[in-house]
Design a protein around this motif. Structure first.
Motif, mmCIF file in Angstrom:
data_model
loop_
_atom_site.group_PDB
_atom_site.id
_atom_site.type_symbol
_atom_site.label_atom_id
_atom_site.label_comp_id
_atom_site.label_asym_id
_atom_site.label_seq_id
_atom_site.Cartn_x
_atom_site.Cartn_y
_atom_site.Cartn_z
ATOM 1 N N SER A 62 21.351 1.177 46.709
ATOM 2 C CA SER A 62 21.208 2.585 47.102
ATOM 3 C C SER A 62 20.000 2.833 48.001
ATOM 4 C CB SER A 62 21.107 3.462 45.853
ATOM 5 O OG SER A 62 19.999 3.072 45.066
ATOM 6 N N VAL A 63 19.042 1.913 48.020
ATOM 7 C CA VAL A 63 17.835 2.130 48.825
ATOM 8 C C VAL A 63 17.649 1.071 49.904
ATOM 9 C CG1 VAL A 63 16.719 3.206 46.853
ATOM 10 C CG2 VAL A 63 16.227 0.814 47.369
ATOM 11 N N LYS A 64 18.508 0.071 49.911
ATOM 12 C CA LYS A 64 18.373 -1.020 50.863
ATOM 13 C C LYS A 64 18.449 -0.496 52.289
ATOM 14 C CE LYS A 64 20.177 -4.764 49.376
ATOM 15 N NZ LYS A 64 21.150 -5.826 48.997
ATOM 16 N N GLY A 65 17.495 -0.929 53.114
ATOM 17 C CA GLY A 65 17.450 -0.486 54.494
ATOM 18 C C GLY A 65 16.642 0.779 54.709
ATOM 19 N N ARG A 66 16.329 1.474 53.621
ATOM 20 C CA ARG A 66 15.535 2.712 53.735
ATOM 21 C C ARG A 66 14.158 2.569 53.092
ATOM 22 N NH1 ARG A 66 17.141 7.148 51.104
ATOM 23 N NH2 ARG A 66 18.203 5.998 49.436
ATOM 24 N N PHE A 67 14.067 1.796 52.034
ATOM 25 C CA PHE A 67 12.809 1.623 51.310
ATOM 26 C C PHE A 67 12.257 0.223 51.580
ATOM 27 C CE2 PHE A 67 13.654 4.709 47.508
ATOM 28 C CZ PHE A 67 13.958 5.730 48.415
ATOM 29 N N THR A 68 10.938 0.141 51.603
ATOM 30 C CA THR A 68 10.264 -1.155 51.770
ATOM 31 C C THR A 68 9.163 -1.280 50.734
ATOM 32 O OG1 THR A 68 10.695 -1.146 54.152
ATOM 33 C CG2 THR A 68 9.020 -2.668 53.339
ATOM 34 N N ILE A 69 9.221 -2.344 49.961
ATOM 35 C CA ILE A 69 8.203 -2.600 48.953
ATOM 36 C C ILE A 69 7.232 -3.644 49.474
ATOM 37 C CG2 ILE A 69 9.556 -4.406 47.787
ATOM 38 C CD1 ILE A 69 8.475 -3.358 45.122
ATOM 39 N N SER A 70 5.957 -3.461 49.157
ATOM 40 C CA SER A 70 4.945 -4.429 49.567
ATOM 41 C C SER A 70 3.828 -4.436 48.526
ATOM 42 C CB SER A 70 4.394 -4.085 50.953
ATOM 43 O OG SER A 70 3.793 -2.802 50.955
ATOM 44 N N ARG A 71 2.969 -5.447 48.608
ATOM 45 C CA ARG A 71 1.861 -5.516 47.660
ATOM 46 C C ARG A 71 0.641 -6.116 48.331
ATOM 47 N NH1 ARG A 71 3.707 -9.672 42.967
ATOM 48 N NH2 ARG A 71 1.471 -9.705 42.442
ATOM 49 N N ASP A 72 -0.521 -5.711 47.825
ATOM 50 C CA ASP A 72 -1.801 -6.253 48.263
ATOM 51 C C ASP A 72 -2.414 -6.913 47.036
ATOM 52 O OD1 ASP A 72 -4.475 -6.727 48.928
ATOM 53 O OD2 ASP A 72 -4.591 -4.945 50.190
ATOM 54 N N ASN A 73 -2.294 -8.222 46.953
ATOM 55 C CA ASN A 73 -2.748 -8.933 45.760
ATOM 56 C C ASN A 73 -4.255 -8.798 45.541
ATOM 57 O OD1 ASN A 73 -0.174 -9.828 45.079
ATOM 58 N ND2 ASN A 73 -0.353 -11.619 46.401
ATOM 59 N N ALA A 74 -5.000 -8.724 46.620
ATOM 60 C CA ALA A 74 -6.455 -8.607 46.492
ATOM 61 C C ALA A 74 -6.849 -7.298 45.808
ATOM 62 C CB ALA A 74 -7.109 -8.716 47.853
ATOM 63 N N LYS A 75 -6.016 -6.280 45.986
ATOM 64 C CA LYS A 75 -6.307 -4.962 45.409
ATOM 65 C C LYS A 75 -5.466 -4.663 44.180
ATOM 66 C CE LYS A 75 -7.591 -2.909 49.876
ATOM 67 N NZ LYS A 75 -7.286 -1.827 50.859
ATOM 68 N N ASN A 76 -4.603 -5.599 43.776
ATOM 69 C CA ASN A 76 -3.662 -5.345 42.671
ATOM 70 C C ASN A 76 -2.918 -4.033 42.890
ATOM 71 O OD1 ASN A 76 -4.120 -7.703 41.257
ATOM 72 N ND2 ASN A 76 -5.705 -6.811 39.945
ATOM 73 N N THR A 77 -2.457 -3.840 44.095
ATOM 74 C CA THR A 77 -1.806 -2.590 44.474
ATOM 75 C C THR A 77 -0.456 -2.880 45.106
ATOM 76 O OG1 THR A 77 -3.931 -1.474 44.798
ATOM 77 C CG2 THR A 77 -2.007 -0.496 45.854
ATOM 78 N N MET A 78 0.493 -2.023 44.781
ATOM 79 C CA MET A 78 1.841 -2.132 45.317
ATOM 80 C C MET A 78 2.194 -0.827 46.019
ATOM 81 S SD MET A 78 5.352 -2.652 43.099
ATOM 82 C CE MET A 78 4.910 -1.331 41.979
ATOM 83 N N TYR A 79 3.053 -0.931 47.015
ATOM 84 C CA TYR A 79 3.449 0.244 47.779
ATOM 85 C C TYR A 79 4.970 0.332 47.858
ATOM 86 C CZ TYR A 79 -1.362 -0.462 49.291
ATOM 87 O OH TYR A 79 -2.712 -0.673 49.304
#
Length: 116
Positions: A62-79
């Motif tokens: 339902s979200v493929k192509g519209r949503f993008t997940i990413s992460r910054d391991n140094a900051k323990n943060t996900m977007y």
């Protein structure tokens, strides 16, 4: 003690964009999986996407192509970058992490409302 804090939710018009963030703090040595889930009013919580370091990402259809997940391991943060939002994307969005020994932690959620 591990804490997760989501941010970035709000009201947006159909077709608009939002970027959610999830920051993890506390006694964390390694985060294996980071993921987003959502729960619409009156419905069960559904998986949206997850990201595994050195492995990759996966999305619900339902979200493929519209949503993008990413992460910054140094900051323990996900977007979660959400584009082309639709009214059916309206939900409380939760982040979840999986750490050592398969232990899961959940955030408290951030509300996303897509409406004109």
């Amino acid at each position: 003690q591990v804490q997760l804090m989501e941010s970035g939710g709000g009201l947006v018009q159909p077709g608009g964009s939002l970027r959610l963030s999830c920051s993890a703090s506390g006694s964390i040595s390694f985060i294996n999986v980071m993921g987003w889930y959502r729960q619409a009013p009156g419905k069960e919580r559904d998986w949206v996407a997850h990201i595994i370091s050195d492995v990759g990402t996966k999305y619900a259809e339902s979200v493929k192509g519209r949503f993008t997940i990413s992460r910054d391991n140094a900051k323990n943060t996900m977007y979660l970058q959400m584009n082309s939002l639709k009214p059916e994307d309206t939900a409380v969005y939760y982040c979840k992490i999986v750490v050592a020994f398969g232990t899961n932690y959940w955030g408290k959620g951030t509300l996303v409302t897509v409406s004109s």
